[in-house]
Design an enzyme around this catalytic site. Structure first.
Site, PDB file in Angstrom:
ATOM      1  N   GLU A 284      -2.303   1.899  -8.066  1.00 24.51           N
ATOM      2  CA  GLU A 284      -2.938   1.348  -9.280  1.00 24.51           C
ATOM      3  C   GLU A 284      -3.908   0.202  -9.048  1.00 24.51           C
ATOM      4  O   GLU A 284      -4.137  -0.588  -9.959  1.00 24.51           O
ATOM      5  CB  GLU A 284      -1.834   0.879 -10.235  1.00 24.51           C
ATOM      6  CG  GLU A 284      -1.031  -0.337  -9.771  1.00 24.51           C
ATOM      7  CD  GLU A 284       0.248  -0.022  -9.048  1.00 24.51           C
ATOM      8  OE1 GLU A 284       1.140  -0.892  -9.016  1.00 24.51           O
ATOM      9  OE2 GLU A 284       0.383   1.092  -8.499  1.00 24.51           O
TER      10      GLU A 284
ATOM     11  N   GLY B 147       1.797   9.094  -4.028  1.00 25.19           N
ATOM     12  CA  GLY B 147       1.047   9.950  -4.952  1.00 25.19           C
ATOM     13  C   GLY B 147      -0.259   9.305  -5.364  1.00 25.19           C
ATOM     14  O   GLY B 147      -1.304   9.942  -5.441  1.00 25.19           O
ATOM     15  N   ALA B 148      -0.207   7.985  -5.633  1.00 21.71           N
ATOM     16  CA  ALA B 148      -1.391   7.281  -6.121  1.00 21.71           C
ATOM     17  C   ALA B 148      -1.101   5.786  -6.109  1.00 21.71           C
ATOM     18  O   ALA B 148       0.037   5.369  -5.938  1.00 21.71           O
ATOM     19  CB  ALA B 148      -1.722   7.730  -7.550  1.00 21.71           C
TER      20      ALA B 148
ATOM     21  N   GLU C  32      -0.949   5.537 -13.390  1.00 22.59           N
ATOM     22  CA  GLU C  32      -1.770   4.483 -12.759  1.00 22.59           C
ATOM     23  C   GLU C  32      -2.533   3.673 -13.801  1.00 22.59           C
ATOM     24  O   GLU C  32      -2.719   2.469 -13.655  1.00 22.59           O
ATOM     25  CB  GLU C  32      -2.746   5.096 -11.740  1.00 22.59           C
ATOM     26  CG  GLU C  32      -2.078   5.907 -10.630  1.00 22.59           C
ATOM     27  CD  GLU C  32      -0.847   5.258 -10.019  1.00 22.59           C
ATOM     28  OE1 GLU C  32      -0.816   4.020  -9.884  1.00 22.59           O
ATOM     29  OE2 GLU C  32       0.106   5.985  -9.670  1.00 22.59           O
TER      30      GLU C  32
ATOM     31  N   GLU D   1       7.190  -0.349 -12.297  1.00 20.96           N
ATOM     32  CA  GLU D   1       7.287   1.094 -12.080  1.00 20.96           C
ATOM     33  C   GLU D   1       8.067   1.830 -13.161  1.00 20.96           C
ATOM     34  O   GLU D   1       7.696   2.926 -13.549  1.00 20.96           O
ATOM     35  CB  GLU D   1       7.881   1.377 -10.700  1.00 20.96           C
ATOM     36  CG  GLU D   1       7.008   0.901  -9.543  1.00 20.96           C
ATOM     37  CD  GLU D   1       5.611   1.532  -9.529  1.00 20.96           C
ATOM     38  OE1 GLU D   1       5.363   2.490 -10.298  1.00 20.96           O
ATOM     39  OE2 GLU D   1       4.758   1.049  -8.757  1.00 20.96           O
TER      40      GLU D   1
END
Length: 913
Positions: free
Chosen positions: A310, A307-308, A344, A366
Site C-alpha cells: 500500500e 500480493g500487493a 490497498e 491489516e
C-alpha cells in the site's frame, strides 16, 4: 540478525525517563553491545531511543541497473527532544561515508559506529545537541540491489522475443527501508520525504508523489525530482526504475489514477484502472476524508513476494493481482483483483493516514483493510457477490486460532522476525472477522460514524488499540453506555475464540462458553472468558434476537417451545456453537427436510462447526457425516465449498498413509454426494460470479477425482485445444479442469509448459502452473521445483505455491519434503525469516501428515535449525500441533469412518435391489 533470549530480557528493561546518560544499564551485569570497530556501541535495545525524531528527509538515489549497485545521499532534518550527543538510526548492509552534522554553528563530521545485529548506526557528536533545537545530518551510502523481494531490489522480465530486461523496485514493509537508505525505520517516526532519482534516459521513474521536473546531468544521465510527500512512516516510501508504460484516468474527486505495467501487458490494465477509480471515489465518500495526494499509481511488478503493498500514492502488485484479460481471465480472477485493489486503497486511510504506533497492533492496518475489501465491494461491485467468500476468511483464521501456538490479535513483538510473523491470518482475517462482528453488534451506521471519528481524530498520527475503541464508543447514548473497549479487549488481548454450548430444555436455553482448542491438554482452555455478542433465531420466528454473554454460563428463556434454534446467525460472530442434548439431531432433521429455512452462510457455518467439533470429541464423527448427507441437495457456493473443505482433508490424510481401500471409499462418497450438482454444470462461462466460481470448482474436483463424465469431456477439450496449437478458445471457467487432465501425460505436460513459457496472460499462466503441479508425473514435479528455484523459466516468486502444490500431490509429497529440507537456507534468505511466505511453506508442506514417524521426521529437521535459521518461528510450533491433531483424529475416528461408510454402502445396495 535475531535477538538471543538474553537480549529479549534486556529489551524489556526501559531506561529511567530522566536518564541523561547515554550508556544504559549502569550497575546491571549485562553485555555492552560492541560496534564493528570494536568500540562499545552506545545503545543496547532494538527499538530506537525517543530523544530525537526526524521531520524531513531529502533523499537522492542513483541505481545502476547494469552493475546492480546503488549509491545515494540522504539529509535528515531532526528535532531534539532531550539533550544528547548521540543519534541512533537504522541502516542495513550498506557502506556509510561522509557523515556530517549541519548545525547553525557550521558543518562538522560525526563519528559513525555500526551495530549490524540490530541494523543500527550511532552518530557521535563532540558537542551536545540541545533540546528544542533543529539539526540536520547528511550521510552518503552505497549498497547492492537486493536479490530478494524486499528493500530496494532487482526485478526482471522476459519480452516475447526472449530479451531479459532489468528494473528496480522497492518493498519496505516491515523493516526494509533501512536496507535502501539510512533512516529511523519505525512506524511512529513519521516525516516528510523529498525524493530525487538518477536514471538513464531509456528508463522512467515513479515514486509516492508526482514528478515536478527532470534535470539533465553533465554525464548524460537524468535526475527526476519528486514533490514532497505528506507526513508518513518509512515503510510506505516507494520508488521504481523501469521501462513500464502506463494508462491513466481521473476520479470524480480529481485524483489522477495510473496503472503501470511492462509494455506487452499494458493491454491488460483497463479493468484495474476502472476499479481503482471507482474504489478511490467510494473511500473518499465513505470515510468523508479527501485522499490527500494528487495521484495514485498502481504498478504491476514482475517479481513480487506478497500480493500487493500500500505505499502511499504508489501501490505495487504482483502481475496476477492487477492484470486482467476479459477474454482469458476467470470470474475468480476478477474478484481477486478487485479485492486486492480495494485492500490497498483502503490502506491509504487505514495504515497510511492513521498508522499503528508499533507492529504489535498491525491488525489496526491489516484487519481493517481486509474488512474494507468486503464493505467496499458489496457496494461498488455487488455483482461480484463478495459476501460469499467472507465466511471463508473467518474459518481460515479459526484454523490457526484453534491451536495453542496462536497469538492474540494484539501481541508484543520486538525483532524483525517476530514483526514479519504478525503478517498472518490472525492479524488479517481474524482482525476482519471481529470488526465484522462489532459492526453487526453496534449497527453499520454507528460503526461507520465511529471509524470516521477515529480517522479524523488521528490523521497523520499513530494509534493503539484503545484509540479505536474510544472512537467507537458513542458518548451520546442515554443511560447505559456500551463499553466497546471492555468487549473488544476480550477479542484482541487474548488468543483463541470461544465455543458456545447451547442446550435447549423446553423454553429454557442453557448457555456456556469455553475456549475452543484442538488439544488433549484441557488445562490450556482454562482462564479464558469472552464478552460474546450472541445472535439467534428459532423455528418460531425469523427475527434475529441478540444477547451479550459476559459470563461463563447463563440462561435464556424463549417465549414458546421450538423445533430448532440456530445461534450465530449468518456466522457474523467469531465463535463456534455446539448444540448439546438433541440439538444436532434437530438441525440435521431441518437440513434434510428444509435446508433453505436457513441462509447459505448459516448452512456453511453448521457444516464447519460440526466437523470441527469432531476434532475435540464434542460430537461423534457419524453425527457430522449424517449432517453432510443433506449436501446432495445443496447448490450454494459457500455451503458446497465448506462441505468439500471438511470432507476432502479426510482423504488427503489417508493419501499419505497406506490405506487405499478406505481412501477410495471416502473419495467415492464425496463424488457421490455432489454427483447431481456436477452433472448439472455446463462447460461454458454463463451465470453469476458465484455460479461461475462454483462451476470451476466442481468440474475441477470431478476431473481430479476421475469422475468419468468429467474426464471424458476434459480429455476431448484438451485434445482439440492441443490440435489447434492452443489457439482454440476454451471457456475460461473450465480451463483448470481441462489443463489438469492434459497435464497427466508427458506429451500433454510438455505442451502445457510450452504454452506457459510464451504466454503473456497472467491468469492463464497461473492456471497452467497449478495444473502442472498436480500432475502425477514425478520427474516433472521435481523439475518444476528446481526450475522455480532457479528462476529463469519459472519465476522464483511462484516457488512457494509450487512446493505446496507438490506437497498436496499424492505422487509428489515426498519429493516436496526432501526439496524443502535441502533448500531451506536458500528459501529463508530469499523469502525472509518469519514472513508469511515461509510460514505458508512450513504449514503447507507438513499439515497433511498424520503418523508418529512423520512427526518425528518433521521435529528432527526443525529442531536441527539454529535461531538464526528459524528454529523459533511460530509456524514450526503450529506444524507440530497440526500433525499431533491429525494423529489424534485418525486414531479416534478411522474405525468410525470405516463403519459408517460400510453401513452406507450396505444401505445403498439394499436400496438398489
Amino acid at each position: 540478525m535475531l535477538a538471543a533470549p538474553v537480549l529479549l530480557l534486556l529489551l524489556l528493561v526501559a531506561f529511567p525517563p530522566s536518564s541523561g546518560a547515554q550508556l544504559p544499564g549502569h550497575g546491571q551485569a549485562k553485555d555492552v553491545p560492541i560496534a564493528t570497530n570494536g568500540q562499545p556501541f552506545p545503545w543496547d535495545r532494538m527499538r530506537l531511543p525517543k530523544t530525537i525524531s526526524p521531520f524531513h528527509y531529502d533523499l537522492t538515489i542513483h541505481p545502476n541497473l547494469t552493475t546492480l549497485h546503488f549509491t545515494g545521499v540522504v539529509r535528515i532534518q531532526l528535532d531534539v527532544h532531550e539533550d544528547t550527543s548521540i543519534i541512533i538510526l537504522h541502516a542495513k548492509q550498506m557502506q556509510i561515508s561522509n557523515v556530517l552534522l549541519l548545525a547553525p554553528e557550521g558543518v562538522r563530521p560525526l563519528q559513525v559506529l555500526e551495530y549490524p545485529r540490530f541494523h543500527q548506526l550511532a552518530l557521535l557528536s563532540d558537542s551536545v545537541l540541545t533540546k528544542g533545537r533543529r539539526y540536520e545530518v547528511q550521510l552518503r551510502f552505497a549498497a547492492n540491489l537486493s536479490d530478494s523481494f524486499h528493500g530496494f531490489y532487482k526485478s526482471s522480465y522476459r519480452t516475447s522475443s526472449g530479451e531479459v530486461r532489468v528494473m528496480a523496485s522497492t518493498q519496505f514493509e516491515a523493516t526494509f527501508a533501512r536496507g535502501a537508505f539510512p533512516c529511523f525505520d519505525e512506524p511512529a517516526f513519521k516525516a516528510k520525504f523529498t525524493i530525487r532519482i538518477i536514471r538513464e534516459p531509456r528508463h522512467i521513474t515513479i515514486s509516492n508523489m508526482p514528478k515536478v521536473k527532470t534535470v539533465e546531468l553533465p554525464s548524460g544521465l537524468l535526475e527526476d525530482h519528486f514533490d514532497t510527500t505528506v507526513k508518513m512512516s518509512t515503510y510506505l516510501v516507494a520508488y521504481i526504475v523501469s521501462d513500464f508504460l502506463s494508462v491513466s484516468k481521473t476520479t470524480r474527486h480529481g485524483v489522477q489514477i495510473s496503472v503501470y505495467a511492462v509494455a506487452e501487458k499494458i493491454n491488460q490494465t483497463a479493468f484495474a484502472l476502472d476499479a481503482a477509480v471507482e474504489l478511490l471515489d467510494f473511500y473518499e465518500d465513505y470515510f468523508d476524508i479527501p485522499y490527500p495526494l494528487p495521484k495514485q499509481d498502481l504498478a504491476a511488478i514482475p517479481d513480487f513476494q506478497s500480493g500487493a503493498m500500500e505505499n502511499w500514492g504508489l501501490t505495487t502488485y504482483r502481475e496476477t493481482g492487477l492484470l486482467f484479460d476479459p477474454d482469458k481471465s476467470s470470474a475468480s480472477d476478477k474478484l481477486g483483483i478487485t479485492k486486492v485493489i480495494a485492500h490497498e486503497l483502503a490502506h491509504q486511510w487505514f495504515g497510511n493516514l492513521v498508522t499503528m504506533e508499533w507492529w504489535n497492533d498491525l491488525w489496526l492496518n491489516e484487519g481493517f483493510a481486509k474488512f474494507m475489501e468486503f464493505i467496499s465491494l458489496d457496494i461498488t461491485y455487488p455483482e461480484l457477490q463478495v459476501d460469499d467468500v467472507f465466511l471463508g476468511k473467518c474459518f481460515e483464521a479459526m484454523e490457526v486460532d484453534s491451536l495453542s501456538s496462536s497469538h492474540p490479535v494484539s501481541t508484543p513483538v520486538e525483532n524483525p522476525t517476530q514483526i514479519q510473523e504478525m503478517f498472518d491470518d490472525v492479524s488479517y482475517d481474524k482482525g476482519a472477522c471481529i470488526l465484522n462482528m462489532l459492526r453487526d453488534f453496534l449497527t453499520p451506521e454507528a460503526f461507520e460514524i465511529g471509524i470516521i471519528r477515529y480517522l479524523k481524530r488521528y490523521s497523520y498520527q499513530n494509534t493503539v488499540n484503545s484509540h479505536l475503541w474510544e472512537s467507537l464508543t458513542n458518548k451520546w447514548y442515554s443511560g447505559d453506555e456500551l463499553d466497546v473497549r471492555a468487549i473488544m479487549d476480550t477479542w484482541t488481548l487474548q488468543e483463541g475464540f470461544p465455543l458456545v454450548t447451547v442446550e435447549v430444555r423446553g423454553r429454557e436455553v442453557r448457555l456456556s462458553q469455553e475456549r475452543y482448542l484442538k488439544t488433549d491438554d484441557y488445562s490450556l482452555t482454562e482462564g479464558f472468558l469472552w464478552q460474546i455478542p450472541l445472535t439467534y433465531m428459532t423455528s418460531a420466528s425469523n427475527t434475529i434476537h441478540r444477547f451479550l454473554l459476559k459470563t461463563k454460563t447463563d440462561v435464556l428463556y424463549l417465549p414458546e417451545e421450538v423445533d430448532w434454534v440456530k445461534f450465530n446467525v449468518d456466522m457474523s460472530g467469531y465463535y463456534m456453537v455446539h448444540y448439546a442434548g438433541d440439538g444436532w439431531n434437530s438441525i440435521i432433521k431441518l437440513l434434510q427436510h428444509n435446508h433453505t429455512a436457513l441462509s447459505s452462510n448459516d448452512r456453511a457455518s453448521l457444516i464447519h462447526n460440526v466437523f470441527q467439533l469432531v476434532s475435540t470429541e464434542k460430537v461423534r464423527l457419524d453425527t457430522a457425516l449424517e449432517l453432510s448427507l443433506y449436501l446432495s441437495r445443496e447448490t450454494e457456493i459457500m455451503a458446497v465449498t465448506q462441505g468439500f473443505g471438511e470432507l476432502v482433508p479426510l482423504y488427503k490424510l489417508m493419501e499419505k498413509r497406506d490405506m487405499a481401500a478406505l481412501e477410495n471409499q471416502m473419495k467415492d462418497y464425496i463424488v457421490d454426494l455432489f454427483r447431481g450438482l456436477i452433472d448439472r454444470q455446463e462447460w461454458t462461462d454463463s451465470g453469476s460470479v458465484s455460479e461461475r466460481m462454483l462451476r470451476s470448482y466442481l468440474l475441477l474436483f470431478g476431473c481430479v477425482r476421475n469422475y468419468a463424465p468429467c474426464v471424458t469431456k476434459a480429455t476431448q477439450l484438451f485434445n482439440s485445444w492441443r490440435d489447434s496449437d492452443g489457439t482454440m478458445s476454451l471457456p475460461v471457467d473450465i480451463t483448470m479442469a481441462v489443463f489438469v487432465i492434459g497435464a497427466r501425460t508427458p506429451e500433454g505436460w510438455d505442451f502445457l509448459f510450452e504454452k506457459y513459457r510464451h504466454s503473456m496472460q497472467m491468469s492463464v499462466k497461473s492456471r497452467m502452473k497449478t495444473a502442472m503441479a498436480v500432475s502425477p508425473l514425478q520427474d516433472k514435479l521435481q523439475w518444476m521445483m528446481e526450475q522455480s528455484l532457479h528462476g529463469e523459466v519459472m519465476k522464483t516468486q511462484d516457488l512457494p505455491d509450487v512446493i505446496v502444490s507438490v506437497s498436496k500431490n499424492p505422487r509428489g509429497y515426498k519429493l516436496a519434503w526432501d526439496f524443502f529440507r535441502a533448500n531451506w537456507h536458500t528459501l529463508i534468505k530469499k523469502f525472509d525469516l518469519g514472513s508469511s511466505t515461509v510460514s505458508y511453506m512450513v504449514t503447507g508442506v507438513t499439515n497433511q501428515y498424520s503418523t508418529r514417524e512423520m512427526l518425528d521426521e518433521v521435529r528432527g529437521f526443525f529442531s536441527s535449525l539454529t535461531e538464526e535459521s528459524g528454529s523459533e518461528m511460530r509456524c514450526i510450533r503450529q506444524s507440530y500441533e497440526t500433525i499431533e491433531d491429525n494423529i489424534r483424529w485418525m486414531d479416534t475416528n478411522l474405525p468410525l469412518l470405516q463403519a459408517w461408510l460400510d453401513k452406507r454402502s450396505h444401505r445403498a445396495m439394499h436400496e438398489d435391489l
